[in-house]
Design a protein around this motif. Structure first.
Motif, PDB file in Angstrom:
ATOM      1  N   ARG A 195      14.689  41.482 -16.263  1.00 31.73           N
ATOM      2  CA  ARG A 195      14.453  42.881 -16.599  1.00 31.73           C
ATOM      3  C   ARG A 195      13.055  43.316 -16.162  1.00 31.73           C
ATOM      4  NH1 ARG A 195      16.104  47.833 -16.581  1.00 31.73           N
ATOM      5  NH2 ARG A 195      15.308  49.149 -18.263  1.00 31.73           N
ATOM      6  N   MET A 196      12.039  42.497 -16.437  1.00 30.80           N
ATOM      7  CA  MET A 196      10.683  42.830 -16.015  1.00 30.80           C
ATOM      8  C   MET A 196      10.578  42.854 -14.493  1.00 30.80           C
ATOM      9  SD  MET A 196       8.785  43.516 -18.588  1.00 30.80           S
ATOM     10  CE  MET A 196      10.053  44.107 -19.683  1.00 30.80           C
ATOM     11  N   ARG A 197      11.277  41.945 -13.847  1.00 28.88           N
ATOM     12  CA  ARG A 197      11.267  41.907 -12.379  1.00 28.88           C
ATOM     13  C   ARG A 197      11.854  43.208 -11.813  1.00 28.88           C
ATOM     14  NH1 ARG A 197      14.442  37.781 -11.783  1.00 28.88           N
ATOM     15  NH2 ARG A 197      12.754  36.339 -12.244  1.00 28.88           N
ATOM     16  N   GLU A 198      12.923  43.685 -12.427  1.00 24.65           N
ATOM     17  CA  GLU A 198      13.557  44.923 -11.991  1.00 24.65           C
ATOM     18  C   GLU A 198      12.630  46.129 -12.174  1.00 24.65           C
ATOM     19  OE1 GLU A 198      18.012  46.091 -12.772  1.00 24.65           O
ATOM     20  OE2 GLU A 198      16.796  46.694 -14.519  1.00 24.65           O
ATOM     21  N   LEU A 199      11.933  46.166 -13.309  1.00 23.92           N
ATOM     22  CA  LEU A 199      11.008  47.272 -13.559  1.00 23.92           C
ATOM     23  C   LEU A 199       9.834  47.237 -12.593  1.00 23.92           C
ATOM     24  CD1 LEU A 199      10.900  47.340 -17.489  1.00 23.92           C
ATOM     25  CD2 LEU A 199      12.176  48.859 -15.944  1.00 23.92           C
ATOM     26  N   ARG A 200       9.294  46.038 -12.343  1.00 22.61           N
ATOM     27  CA  ARG A 200       8.165  45.915 -11.406  1.00 22.61           C
ATOM     28  C   ARG A 200       8.566  46.355 -10.009  1.00 22.61           C
ATOM     29  NH1 ARG A 200       7.285  40.897 -14.001  1.00 22.61           N
ATOM     30  NH2 ARG A 200       8.279  39.809 -12.251  1.00 22.61           N
ATOM     31  N   GLU A 201       9.747  45.913  -9.561  1.00 25.17           N
ATOM     32  CA  GLU A 201      10.181  46.237  -8.217  1.00 25.17           C
ATOM     33  C   GLU A 201      10.406  47.738  -8.068  1.00 25.17           C
ATOM     34  OE1 GLU A 201      11.421  45.616  -4.181  1.00 25.17           O
ATOM     35  OE2 GLU A 201       9.998  44.749  -5.606  1.00 25.17           O
ATOM     36  N   THR A 202      10.970  48.363  -9.091  1.00 24.10           N
ATOM     37  CA  THR A 202      11.201  49.805  -9.023  1.00 24.10           C
ATOM     38  C   THR A 202       9.873  50.556  -8.940  1.00 24.10           C
ATOM     39  OG1 THR A 202      13.250  49.573 -10.299  1.00 24.10           O
ATOM     40  CG2 THR A 202      12.275  51.777 -10.174  1.00 24.10           C
ATOM     41  N   LEU A 203       8.906  50.165  -9.776  1.00 22.29           N
ATOM     42  CA  LEU A 203       7.601  50.820  -9.751  1.00 22.29           C
ATOM     43  C   LEU A 203       6.907  50.565  -8.412  1.00 22.29           C
ATOM     44  CD1 LEU A 203       5.452  52.484 -11.178  1.00 22.29           C
ATOM     45  CD2 LEU A 203       4.592  50.362 -12.231  1.00 22.29           C
ATOM     46  N   ARG A 204       7.037  49.360  -7.876  1.00 26.05           N
ATOM     47  CA  ARG A 204       6.411  49.031  -6.594  1.00 26.05           C
ATOM     48  C   ARG A 204       6.960  49.922  -5.477  1.00 26.05           C
ATOM     49  NH1 ARG A 204       7.067  46.459  -1.922  1.00 26.05           N
ATOM     50  NH2 ARG A 204       9.293  46.197  -2.327  1.00 26.05           N
ATOM     51  N   ALA A 237       2.473  40.145  -7.881  1.00 25.35           N
ATOM     52  CA  ALA A 237       3.494  39.736  -8.855  1.00 25.35           C
ATOM     53  C   ALA A 237       4.835  39.494  -8.157  1.00 25.35           C
ATOM     54  CB  ALA A 237       3.642  40.798  -9.938  1.00 25.35           C
ATOM     55  N   ARG A 238       5.139  40.305  -7.155  1.00 18.95           N
ATOM     56  CA  ARG A 238       6.388  40.127  -6.418  1.00 18.95           C
ATOM     57  C   ARG A 238       6.421  38.760  -5.729  1.00 18.95           C
ATOM     58  NH1 ARG A 238       8.316  43.087  -0.940  1.00 18.95           N
ATOM     59  NH2 ARG A 238      10.575  42.982  -1.237  1.00 18.95           N
ATOM     60  N   ALA A 239       5.265  38.355  -5.188  1.00 21.49           N
ATOM     61  CA  ALA A 239       5.196  37.059  -4.506  1.00 21.49           C
ATOM     62  C   ALA A 239       5.226  35.911  -5.489  1.00 21.49           C
ATOM     63  CB  ALA A 239       3.923  36.989  -3.673  1.00 21.49           C
ATOM     64  N   GLU A 240       4.536  36.023  -6.610  1.00 21.22           N
ATOM     65  CA  GLU A 240       4.392  34.900  -7.516  1.00 21.22           C
ATOM     66  C   GLU A 240       5.458  34.857  -8.610  1.00 21.22           C
ATOM     67  OE1 GLU A 240       0.442  34.428  -9.019  1.00 21.22           O
ATOM     68  OE2 GLU A 240      -0.157  33.501  -7.133  1.00 21.22           O
ATOM     69  N   LEU A 241       5.963  36.018  -9.037  1.00 19.24           N
ATOM     70  CA  LEU A 241       6.906  36.071 -10.144  1.00 19.24           C
ATOM     71  C   LEU A 241       8.307  36.485  -9.705  1.00 19.24           C
ATOM     72  CD1 LEU A 241       4.641  37.912 -12.769  1.00 19.24           C
ATOM     73  CD2 LEU A 241       5.105  35.456 -12.610  1.00 19.24           C
ATOM     74  N   GLY A 242       8.401  37.009  -8.480  1.00 22.69           N
ATOM     75  CA  GLY A 242       9.706  37.451  -7.993  1.00 22.69           C
ATOM     76  C   GLY A 242       9.906  38.937  -8.216  1.00 22.69           C
TER      77      GLY A 242
END
Length: 428
Positions: A361-370, A423-428
């Motif tokens: 869920r956090m990955r999805e939110l980060r990617e959307t904001l990115r 974060a995308r590189a290290e956490l996905g």
């Protein structure tokens, strides 16, 4: 007789656990004898050994590929030691696992001094002895503990002594073979180029059979585990040849770096337009091979520049396995920002706060904001890139911003975007 207490070994939940660096067959063979939990304990212990060796003898390192080589050596050695102890010395303890032998040969080719290798062996066996001593105190009944400690200490000492002797023999044999080889002369020339030492371009061209005076495109190729009958070296060579065919630039210069990694240089094509897309769609890569491209650069200095760009792209790619192709020009900002990994992690958590948490869920939110920020805050463009509804983007961006430690402002957008890329590189 067997030591049944070894089957009670359990990994420490507070220690990090990584996927094994050795082939799955080696893990499965030991799990069939001891069970999955003792194997996970062994792999966790082996990776702690590798980290300690790397800290005390940094010559073993030098990037992701040498670290993977060291991990394969320690993992195979610990699994072999456990099997030997379980059989109470009746196992095959007078040979080295193939992964340890290949690591030793690689150390010889890299010119790592024998005394540093043996220092690593001593450190590793000392760590294994400490871990097993703790396990005896936990799993062996008090009345049998002292006798068992004495016995395994003697067996491990004998195992370590044999291990060191076999390592030395293998190292010396490979060193003598390597010194007189054409491969060694080519590697010496590459080492001079990468160290920015003076090199005669004409002599280097003759020795490498590759024109060093042109514009170069460097690459790093490596094999991840894949169910394929072809050895890693053949898969790497197949992909290198396919890449050269895609770019139409002639025969590449290929230098084996480790058992499953190769360094590559090609003459850059005149037209660089859409180069990454062409490589991605047209290259007939072998199964399990990944590739990192450096930036095009000219001359002998350019060989060095492009290679180190490819190495940085490889490092970023290994942080978060995904696409088989990584181009330095697409990840150079993340590469620069993660040169100091610990500092990069602090930066991410300072900027993202709870949004830096793990989970899908956090990955999805980060990617959307990115994507939203990359599309200059266009909900429509972000929705198109993410293939979701515009309202979905609106909701996710709102939720992501609520999780940030402070409201997103124009002045902080650059830092926020950088934190999201890291974060995308290290956490996905």
């Amino acid at each position: 007789m067997t030591r049944q207490w070894l089957r009670q070994l359990r990994p420490d939940p507070d220690r990090p656990y990584q996927d094994p660096a050795i082939p799955p067959a080696a893990v499965t063979a030991t799990a069939a004898v001891l069970g999955p939990d003792p194997v996970r304990w062994a792999l966790q212990t082996a990776d702690a050994m590798a980290a300690e060796v790397l800290e005390q003898v940094p010559e073993h390192g030098g990037g992701p590929a040498p670290l993977a080589t060291l991990r394969r050596s320690t993992e195979s050695t610990v699994l072999a030691a456990l099997r030997l102890l379980f059989a109470e010395g009746s196992g095959d303890g007078d040979t080295l696992p193939e992964e340890a032998l290949e690591s030793c040969r690689e150390f010889a080719r890299r010119g790592l001094p024998l005394d540093r290798i043996l220092r690593g062996v001593r450190l590793g066996h000392a760590r294994l002895t400490r871990e097993l001593t703790s396990a005896v105190e936990r799993y062996v009944p008090a009345g049998e503990r002292l006798t068992e400690l004495r016995r395994i200490t003697e067996e491990l000492f004998s195992h370590a002594d044999t291990h060191a002797s076999l390592i030395a023999e293998s190292y010396l044999a490979e060193r003598d073979r390597w010194r007189g080889s054409d491969e060694a002369a080519r590697r010496a020339t590459i080492d001079d180029l990468l160290a920015a030492r003076p090199v005669d371009p004409e002599a280097a061209t003759r020795r490498l059979r590759y024109d060093v005076a042109r514009t170069h495109l460097a690459a790093v190729l490596w094999c991840e585990r894949a169910d394929d009958p072809l050895p890693a070296a053949e898969r790497l060579q197949h992909t290198a040849t396919a890449l050269a065919r895609t770019l139409g630039t002639g025969h590449p210069l290929t230098i084996p770096a480790t058992a499953d990694t190769a360094w590559l240089w090609l003459h850059a094509p005149d037209d660089l337009t859409g180069l990454t897309d062409r490589v991605r769609t047209d290259t007939d890569r072998a199964p399990g091979v990944r590739l990192a491209l450096g930036p095009p650069a000219h001359g002998t200095a350019g060989m060095r520049r492009s290679h180190y760009g490819a190495r940085e792209a490889e490092r970023v790619a290994r942080l978060a396995p995904g696409d088989w192709l990584t181009d330095y020009r697409e990840v150079r900002l993340v590469a620069l920002a993660t040169t100091d990994p610990e500092h990069a992690r602090w930066f991410v958590h300072d900027l993202l706060g709870p949004l830096a948490s793990e989970g899908s869920r956090m990955r999805e939110l980060r990617e959307t904001l990115r994507v939203y920020l990359a599309e200059e805050r266009s909900l429509r463009a972000a929705a198109g890139t993410l293939h979701v509804a515009r309202n979905t983007v609106t909701y996710r961006v709102k939720r992501a911003e609520e999780l940030l430690p402070a409201p997103t402002t124009a002045g902080s957008t650059l830092e926020l975007r950088l934190a999201l890329e890291i974060a995308r590189a290290e956490l996905g």
